[in-house]
Design a protein around this motif. Structure first.
Motif, short mmCIF file in Angstrom:
data_model
loop_
_atom_site.label_atom_id
_atom_site.label_comp_id
_atom_site.label_asym_id
_atom_site.label_seq_id
_atom_site.Cartn_x
_atom_site.Cartn_y
_atom_site.Cartn_z
N TYR A 1 -0.13 -2.40 3.37
CA TYR A 1 0.30 -1.04 4.11
C TYR A 1 -0.40 -0.79 5.20
O TYR A 1 0.46 -0.27 6.21
CB TYR A 1 -0.36 -0.27 2.83
CG TYR A 1 -0.19 1.21 3.25
CD1 TYR A 1 0.91 1.90 2.45
CD2 TYR A 1 -1.08 2.02 3.99
CE1 TYR A 1 1.13 3.22 2.85
CE2 TYR A 1 -0.68 3.56 4.38
CZ TYR A 1 0.47 4.02 3.64
OH TYR A 1 0.77 5.55 3.89
N LEU B 1 2.56 -0.57 8.01
CA LEU B 1 2.85 0.87 8.45
C LEU B 1 1.80 1.66 9.40
O LEU B 1 2.37 2.49 10.17
CB LEU B 1 2.88 1.68 6.95
CG LEU B 1 3.82 1.18 5.99
CD1 LEU B 1 3.92 1.90 4.68
CD2 LEU B 1 5.44 1.39 6.61
N LEU C 1 6.78 -5.44 0.76
CA LEU C 1 6.79 -4.22 1.41
C LEU C 1 7.72 -4.20 2.68
O LEU C 1 8.57 -3.42 2.72
CB LEU C 1 5.30 -3.86 1.95
CG LEU C 1 5.40 -2.42 2.59
CD1 LEU C 1 5.84 -1.43 1.78
CD2 LEU C 1 4.10 -2.19 3.00
N VAL D 1 -3.29 7.36 1.76
CA VAL D 1 -2.97 6.04 1.67
C VAL D 1 -2.98 5.49 0.01
O VAL D 1 -1.76 4.69 -0.46
CB VAL D 1 -4.06 5.29 2.43
CG1 VAL D 1 -3.91 3.74 2.12
CG2 VAL D 1 -3.73 5.66 4.03
N ASP E 1 0.13 6.99 -1.42
CA ASP E 1 1.27 5.96 -1.22
C ASP E 1 1.47 4.63 -1.90
O ASP E 1 2.42 4.14 -2.32
CB ASP E 1 1.26 5.81 0.11
CG ASP E 1 1.65 7.22 0.95
OD1 ASP E 1 2.00 8.02 0.47
OD2 ASP E 1 1.59 7.25 2.27
N ILE E 2 0.23 3.89 -1.86
CA ILE E 2 0.05 2.60 -2.36
C ILE E 2 0.37 2.63 -3.88
O ILE E 2 1.33 1.75 -4.45
CB ILE E 2 -1.19 2.06 -2.44
CG1 ILE E 2 -1.41 1.58 -0.80
CG2 ILE E 2 -1.63 0.78 -3.10
CD1 ILE E 2 -2.86 1.10 -0.32
#
Length: 334
Positions: free
Chosen positions: A132, A136, A163, A282, A285-286
């Motif tokens: 991530y 990102l 991802l 974070v 989102d994960i």
């Protein structure tokens, strides 16, 4: 104080993995904002090996208990929050997880639902966080970007591959053998290149001579292969780690000529240093990506606590594929 005695692995001297010893220890008193956890499952990572060797940028004070990722249950708290008791949690720290029991600061935990798989809890978060942050937060990957990934068959590598594919990037993986190639093809990787082939030639053929927009160097392959030559103008090179101390140098004039952007990725430190609001986003989102199947670990091997050293050597010798999880005696009782 809960469970007075427990076993853990102790690193008394930096160097070989084989020097680790199992010892029986007595539980210590908790400090303010600390919790005691009964560890159910432990995720093995290459960073653990670097810490044992003394090659990692963060140095634990000897003697220390290695291990940076695990899943456990809180059995005691000193946070003035009795609701924490019996909560399942992911532990991400700079050590202490190669153990049947550990103490962690509350900030080093991610609380889980009781129904959340303990094996998944010990296997996905560290790799997912790295992917991530790398893709990102640092690379700012976009749809149809070409991305070249080294070390793609390991835990971090697979998280980065998944991802990237989810974000509709065009993924190229460098591998050392057919077993790893097969694994990555099963995950949907279109282009596999063996490290002993003409990497630049194959990359340029696949990208219509444009080169890749992003290189994720998970294992420090740049020391052995000039993978930067496969990078496009204004491309991004991200270094995520090293194997066998294969640290390389990049000439500044080469960076200038190709307008290369270079990033170092320390995902755990990123999470520790960001604001509380950012940290929550974070993590949210994960877990959202995990629920969508992006970060779900499809293949892992489960081994008993007394096989931990042997399994670490397989990671060191690059003989492992996928995630290795060590279960403690408590796992079957959950």
């Amino acid at each position: 104080m809960k469970e007075m005695y427990y076993k853990n692995y102790i690193c008394q001297k930096l160097g070989k993995i084989e020097n680790l010893k199992i010892e029986k220890n007595k539980s210590k008193e908790l400090k303010r904002n600390e919790v005691r956890l009964r560890i159910l499952a432990i995720g093995l990572n290459y960073v653990d090996i670097l810490m044992i060797k003394g090659d990692y940028q963060y140095k634990n004070e000897l003697p220390f208990v290695p291990g940076t990722e695990a899943c456990g249950v809180i059995i005691e708290e000193n946070c003035n929050d009795i609701k924490l008791l019996n909560k399942k949690a992911i532990i991400f720290s700079k050590g202490g997880c190669f153990s049947e029991q550990t103490i962690a600061h509350i900030s080093q935990l991610v609380l889980l639902e009781k129904s959340f798989s303990s094996l998944d809890g010990a296997s996905f978060f560290s790799s997912a966080l790295t992917a991530y942050v790398a893709l990102l937060e640092k690379a700012k990957i976009k749809k149809n970007n070409y991305i070249l990934i080294t070390g793609a068959s390991g835990g971090v590598g697979q998280a980065c591959v998944k991802l990237s594919l989810y974000l509709k990037a065009k993924v190229i993986c460098l591998v050392s053998n057919k077993k790893k190639a097969t694994l990555l093809k099963e995950q949907g990787v279109e282009k596999i290149i063996f490290v002993n082939s003409d990497i630049k030639k194959e990359v340029m053929e696949f990208t219509d001579n444009k080169g890749v927009n992003i290189i994720l160097d998970i294992n420090g392959l740049l020391k052995e292969k000039n993978i930067l030559s496969s990078l496009s103008w204004n491309g991004k090179y991200l270094i995520l780690g090293f194997t066998n101390n294969n640290i390389s140098s990049i000439k500044t004039n080469y960076i200038l000529i190709k307008s290369i952007q270079i990033f170092g990725v320390r995902a755990g430190e990123f999470l520790r240093r960001c604001s509380i609001t950012k940290k929550k986003k974070v993590i949210r989102d994960i877990f959202s990506l995990y629920k969508k199947g992006v970060f779900k670990v499809e293949r892992y091997r489960i081994k008993p606590f007394n096989k931990l050293i042997y399994e670490l050597t397989k990671i060191r010798d690059r003989k492992s594929v996928g995630k290795i999880i060590i279960k403690t005696k408590y796992l079957d009782n959950v």
